[in-house]
Design an enzyme around this catalytic site. Structure first.
Site, short mmCIF file in Angstrom:
data_model
loop_
_atom_site.label_atom_id
_atom_site.label_comp_id
_atom_site.label_asym_id
_atom_site.label_seq_id
_atom_site.Cartn_x
_atom_site.Cartn_y
_atom_site.Cartn_z
N GLN A 105 0.89 -1.10 -0.11
CA GLN A 105 0.06 0.08 0.05
C GLN A 105 0.84 1.15 0.00
OE1 GLN A 105 -2.22 -1.92 3.71
NE2 GLN A 105 -3.56 -0.35 2.77
N HIS A 123 -1.16 1.55 -4.49
CA HIS A 123 -1.66 3.21 -4.33
C HIS A 123 -0.62 3.82 -5.27
CE1 HIS A 123 -3.97 2.00 -0.19
NE2 HIS A 123 -4.60 1.66 -1.71
N CYS A 134 -2.26 15.02 -20.89
CA CYS A 134 -1.62 14.12 -21.88
C CYS A 134 -1.50 12.84 -21.46
CB CYS A 134 -0.29 14.73 -22.45
SG CYS A 134 1.16 14.62 -21.60
N CYS A 185 3.59 18.54 -22.38
CA CYS A 185 2.54 19.00 -23.19
C CYS A 185 2.22 20.30 -22.52
CB CYS A 185 1.28 18.31 -22.98
SG CYS A 185 0.36 18.09 -21.52
N LEU A 250 1.47 -3.83 14.83
CA LEU A 250 1.08 -3.27 16.25
C LEU A 250 0.01 -2.62 16.19
CD1 LEU A 250 4.78 -1.67 16.65
CD2 LEU A 250 3.80 -3.26 18.24
#
Length: 280
Positions: A105, A123, A134, A185, A250
């Site tokens: 993640q 992610h 673009c 671009c 934890l």
């Protein structure tokens, strides 16, 4: 000195993983020893303020200016972060085919830097920047240099580090900020190549993660509260398939009631101990 209960739990996990490699899913807890803050405390409660949502980022130039001003100051700490022993241990286990695949993640690329390969980044990565006009990507370092040239007034400004390269910056510093334009671009809508809160994981990435879990003998979650649905759904799939779901973490996780085994402890301490057992 390792507690007897933890030692017995690691022995049990080693027995489960000895013959059939598990997939591994990592969260922010594996990177906190490398100096990257996490979003949640041990009860799974979000720390501090709400992160910027995707629709907010898209909605107004002011939002993009606020995001990039804070991110410009937060990037150096992410860029300088180094893998810790937990990242190194997983890279070693993968190299020996003692885990079947690695899903994260995290957006810090520390698994790649440690030598892991084919890491599925649920992610995305802060090391890339995506142009929404673009569709092309740029290296974050090049965009960082551009921002520093365009915003010299922020040189030397100190800001408190927040998760995912964000910082707690006084709003007075945001109004003058020059947002970077795409080097390909000249488009004005650049975003880090990460999944914002409120944004969906790319379909291909979600499918790849699910396939990795389906092909594994079980799933080992490391350093994640599993509060993000993109991660929690993988746990639910493992349980539905009747395969073991284990966590080294934890504090509380969203999947506590589904876990076959939970080992409470820091991953940088427990992963090397697990690796020793798997290598005997």
């Amino acid at each position: 000195m390792i507690e007897r209960q933890t030692r017995d739990q690691l022995d049990h996990l080693q027995q489960l993983m000895a013959d059939s490699p598990f997939a591994v899913l990592t969260g922010a807890g594996i990177s906190t020893p490398s100096g990257i803050p996490d979003y949640r405390d041990n009860q799974g409660v979000r720390r501090g303020r709400q992160p910027m949502m995707y629709q907010e980022f898209l909605s107004a130039p002011e939002s993009q200016r606020r995001y990039w001003a804070r991110a410009m100051l937060g990037w150096p700490r992410v860029r300088q972060a180094q893998p810790n022993i937990a990242h190194d241990t997983l890279a070693s286990l993968q190299g020996k085919r003692q885990i079947s695949g690695l899903i994260t993640q995290n957006v810090d690329t520390l698994h790649d830097q440690a030598g892991s390969h084919d890491v599925i980044e649920l992610h995305g990565s802060l090391h890339r920047v995506l142009c929404l006009d673009c569709g092309r990507r740029s290296e974050r370092d090049s965009i960082q240099r551009l921002m520093e040239i365009q915003n010299p007034y922020l040189a030397g400004v100190d800001a408190v580090q927040a998760p995912d390269g964000d910082t707690l910056l006084d709003p007075a510093f945001e109004a003058r900020f020059q947002v970077p334009h795409c080097p390909h671009c000249a488009g004005e809508r650049m975003k880090p190549d990460v999944v914002f809160f409120g944004e969906n994981v790319a379909q291909a990435t979600a499918a790849k993660a699910m396939a990795a879990v389906e092909q594994a003998a079980g799933l080992l979650v490391i350093g994640s509260s599993l509060m993000a649905y993109s991660a929690f759904r993988l746990c639910r799939a493992v349980v539905d398939q009747g395969k073991p779901l284990i966590a080294i973490n934890l504090g509380k996780t969203r999947a506590d009631e589904m876990l076959d085994l939970k080992i409470e402890g820091s991953c940088e301490r427990l992963l090397p101990l697990l690796a020793q057992r798997l290598n005997h």
